[in-house]
Design a protein around this motif. Structure first.
Motif, short mmCIF file in Angstrom:
data_model
loop_
_atom_site.label_atom_id
_atom_site.label_comp_id
_atom_site.label_asym_id
_atom_site.label_seq_id
_atom_site.Cartn_x
_atom_site.Cartn_y
_atom_site.Cartn_z
N ILE A 10 50.01 53.55 -6.15
CA ILE A 10 49.12 52.56 -6.78
C ILE A 10 48.22 51.91 -5.73
N ALA A 11 48.79 51.59 -4.58
CA ALA A 11 48.01 50.97 -3.50
C ALA A 11 46.92 51.91 -3.01
N VAL A 12 47.25 53.17 -2.84
CA VAL A 12 46.27 54.16 -2.39
C VAL A 12 45.16 54.31 -3.42
N LEU A 13 45.51 54.40 -4.70
CA LEU A 13 44.51 54.51 -5.75
C LEU A 13 43.61 53.28 -5.79
N LEU A 14 44.20 52.12 -5.63
CA LEU A 14 43.42 50.88 -5.63
C LEU A 14 42.42 50.86 -4.47
N VAL A 15 42.87 51.28 -3.31
CA VAL A 15 41.98 51.33 -2.14
C VAL A 15 40.85 52.33 -2.38
N LEU A 16 41.17 53.48 -2.97
CA LEU A 16 40.14 54.49 -3.27
C LEU A 16 39.12 53.96 -4.28
N ILE A 17 39.57 53.27 -5.29
CA ILE A 17 38.67 52.72 -6.30
C ILE A 17 37.75 51.67 -5.68
N ILE A 18 38.31 50.79 -4.89
CA ILE A 18 37.51 49.74 -4.25
C ILE A 18 36.51 50.35 -3.27
N THR A 19 36.95 51.33 -2.49
CA THR A 19 36.06 52.00 -1.54
C THR A 19 34.93 52.72 -2.27
N ALA A 20 35.24 53.40 -3.36
CA ALA A 20 34.21 54.08 -4.14
C ALA A 20 33.22 53.08 -4.72
N GLY A 21 33.71 51.94 -5.18
CA GLY A 21 32.82 50.90 -5.71
C GLY A 21 31.89 50.35 -4.66
N ILE A 22 32.40 50.10 -3.48
CA ILE A 22 31.57 49.58 -2.39
C ILE A 22 30.54 50.61 -1.96
#
Length: 129
Positions: A10-22
């Motif tokens: 979940i943490a990895v997915l959250l980081v990926l989503i935030i990075t993609a958004g930025i």
């Protein structure tokens, strides 16, 4: 142990989503600024009634838009893309007819439409809810 794997996933997915958004926001903002720079030059040329220069700047903006449109079509609503295309076409016709007031009106609308895209697609809490 199983709970730790789930939490890490979940943490990895959250980081990926935030990075993609930025990254997406940065890409939209960067390309919109480039388009806006050409539109400002079109406005300046048409204010000075330098129609050849306005047409040249419009051609450069259209070429940049052709490169940008593909990436934006994945990220934003297609209605927005259609609006931008329509504004480019109308701006071109007003430049061809050397109609200063309508050229300025269309470039202002085009600039507004393009600058609103990164704001509307910005990755923040307000846009999520």
């Amino acid at each position: 142990m199983h709970t730790l794997k789930i939490a890490a996933s979940i943490a990895v997915l959250l980081v990926l989503i935030i990075t993609a958004g930025i990254y997406t926001n940065h890409a939209l903002l960067s390309s919109s600024k480039k388009l806006e720079a050409h539109i400002i030059k079109i406005e300046e040329a048409s204010k000075s009634e330098k129609w050849a220069s306005a047409k040249e700047q419009l051609d450069m903006a259209n070429a940049l838009w052709d490169n940008t449109e593909g990436a934006w079509s994945v990220l934003i609503d297609h209605i927005e893309i259609d609006n931008i295309k329509e504004l480019f076409v109308r701006t071109e016709k007003y430049i061809e007819t050397q109609n200063q007031s309508m050229t300025l009106a269309e470039t202002a609308a085009l600039k507004q439409c393009i600058s609103n895209i990164p704001k509307k697609e910005n990755f923040n809490i307000k846009n999520i809810f």
